[in-house]
Enzyme design. Structure first.
Site, PDB file in Angstrom:
ATOM      1  CG  LEU A   1      -1.929  -1.135   1.316  1.00 40.53           C
ATOM      2  CD1 LEU A   1      -2.797  -0.983   2.558  1.00 40.53           C
ATOM      3  CD2 LEU A   1      -2.801  -1.218   0.068  1.00 40.53           C
ATOM      4  N   GLY A   2       2.163   1.128  -0.065  1.00 42.79           N
ATOM      5  CA  GLY A   2       3.051   2.291  -0.020  1.00 42.79           C
ATOM      6  C   GLY A   2       3.161   2.993  -1.362  1.00 42.79           C
ATOM      7  CD  GLN A   3       6.619   7.778  -3.275  1.00 41.48           C
ATOM      8  OE1 GLN A   3       7.557   7.473  -2.545  1.00 41.48           O
ATOM      9  NE2 GLN A   3       6.686   8.779  -4.124  1.00 41.48           N
ATOM     10  CG  LEU A   4       7.998   0.595  -5.307  1.00 43.08           C
ATOM     11  CD1 LEU A   4       8.144   1.080  -6.757  1.00 43.08           C
ATOM     12  CD2 LEU A   4       9.349   0.090  -4.789  1.00 43.08           C
TER      13      LEU A   4
ATOM     14  CG  ASP B   1       0.888  -2.109   3.776  1.00 41.23           C
ATOM     15  OD1 ASP B   1       1.582  -1.654   2.850  1.00 41.23           O
ATOM     16  OD2 ASP B   1       0.863  -1.611   4.929  1.00 41.23           O
TER      17      ASP B   1
ATOM     18  NE  ARG C   1      -0.160   2.126   5.212  1.00 43.97           N
ATOM     19  CZ  ARG C   1      -0.257   2.917   4.157  1.00 43.97           C
ATOM     20  NH1 ARG C   1      -1.231   3.797   4.079  1.00 43.97           N
ATOM     21  NH2 ARG C   1       0.597   2.844   3.157  1.00 43.97           N
TER      22      ARG C   1
ATOM     23  CE1 TYR D   1      15.055   3.450   3.798  1.00 44.20           C
ATOM     24  CE2 TYR D   1      16.472   5.082   2.760  1.00 44.20           C
ATOM     25  CZ  TYR D   1      15.500   4.111   2.660  1.00 44.20           C
ATOM     26  OH  TYR D   1      14.970   3.797   1.431  1.00 44.20           O
TER      27      TYR D   1
ATOM     28  CE  LYS E   1      15.855   0.353   2.250  1.00 42.83           C
ATOM     29  NZ  LYS E   1      14.940  -0.705   1.827  1.00 42.83           N
TER      30      LYS E   1
END
Ligand code: NAD
Ligand code: SER
Length: 313
Positions: free
Chosen positions: A10-13, A34, A36, A139, A143
């Protein structure tokens, strides 16, 4: 026939990648998941906390999943407000996915890295694939560690895991989730709503960026590449654009005369200053044929046209 699970869908990507994957593999072969709940019920969906390995395994078994796209993460700016939580989520979720891939001999795994793996001592211009990596955000640290885990699982256990170091991703179909490059999404909303925008980065902060359609293409092309042509198993540099807040404002001005930008840099400026301004992605171009198709003006035109149909001015 592949059965695909997208985690963090459900995210941007994820919200754009899932559409492309369903067009390619068929609605019934792509499960979105997700933490959510979905706002619109559309296609197969499972609510999942990826930190719960048993729940993840149950979904893999239920659908006979063969490929996982693991997108869930805490991004750069948000990560700084609770570094311990960002580390836990970004690391342990990846290890859960890699372990399941190993145990169940899954066909392929996709996991995104980021330009945030680079740091203040990395060469900023045309940043090479292999160079100094000293990230100073949690972050970026997570990564970089994730890249090492991916390569490790590939070398030690034969897991076919593939990864891209995305630059800032610019789309308009979903709001971004707390990154340093989010200004380049917010600016389009504010341009249409208020004809002005206050930017949290300085006018001349150049960062590598990519339009979402290109990011989705890069992801799918890497996942479809023959195994022998994927030579880098940590993560590939991928580039497209490099622009500053001043450049994007000028591009918007060509469509919305009178649009104004001012600058009020905050803590995100230091993060941006530690990242590359442009990326050398020749390995991706040579190994599996990466090419981008959106420049800044084509992206601006596409986003403004798309947003006009969904924003009340
Ligand atoms: P996002 O924040 O928009 O979406 C992440 C999604 O993960 C959200 O929908 C969230 O609800 C979900 N999620 C969070 N915790 C979860 C959990 N415990 N279990 C299951 N789902 C959970 O992020 P995005 O911009 O779509 O980024 C996707 C991936 O791409 C991330 O790994 C990110 O690091 C990477 N990336 C993004 C960018 C960018 O500019 N957007 C750039 C580089 C790399
Ligand atoms: N666009 C992302 C961020 O700003 C980079 O991974 O966090």
């Amino acid at each position: 026939m592949h059965k695909i699970l997208v985690i963090g869908a459900l995210g941007q990507l994820g919200s754009e990648l899932i559409e492309a994957l369903r067009r390619l593999h068929g609605e019934d072969n792509v499960v979105a998941s997700d933490l959510r709940e979905p706002t619109i019920k559309n296609g197969l969906f499972e609510q999942l906390n990826v930190l719960d390995k048993q729940a993840l395994e149950a979904i893999v078994n239920k659908y006979g999943v063969t490929r996982i796209y693991h997108l869930a993460a805490i991004l750069s700016a948000k990560g700084e407000s609770d570094p311990k939580f960002a580390w836990d989520l970004n690391m342990n979720s990846l290890i859960n996915v890699l372990e399941i891939a190993k145990e169940k001999k899954l066909d392929r795994i996709y996991w995104p890295s980021s330009i945030a793996v680079f740091g203040p001592n990395t060469p900023r211009e045309n940043t090479p694939q292999h160079t100094i990596m000293d990230p100073n955000t949690i972050y970026g640290i997570s990564k970089l560690a994730g890249e090492r885990w991916c390569e490790y699982y590939h070398e030690k256990y034969g897991v076919d895991v593939r990864s891209l170091r995305y630059p800032g991703l610019i789309g308009y179909k979903a709001k971004p989730g707390g990154g340093t490059t989010d200004y380049a999404v917010d600016i389009y909303y504010k341009a249409l709503e208020e004809k002005r925008y206050t930017c949290f980065l300085k006018a001349n902060s150049y960062l590598p960026m990519m339009y979402m359609e290109d990011a989705v293409s890069a992801t799918i092309e890497l996942m479809q590449a023959e195994e022998h042509s994927v030579k880098i198993r940590s993560s590939y540099n991928v580039g497209a654009l490099s622009f500053s807040p001043k450049d994007i404002a000028e591009s918007i001005n060509r469509h919305i005369p009178g649009f104004q930008i001012d600058y009020d840099p905050d803590f995100r400026q230091a993060i941006a200053d530690s990242w590359p301004s442009s990326i050398d992605d020749s390995a991706a171009r040579n190994d599996w044929g990466w090419q981008h198709s959106f420049d800044l003006d084509k992206m601006t035109k596409t986003i403004l046209q798309g947003l006009k149909s969904q924003v009340t001015i």
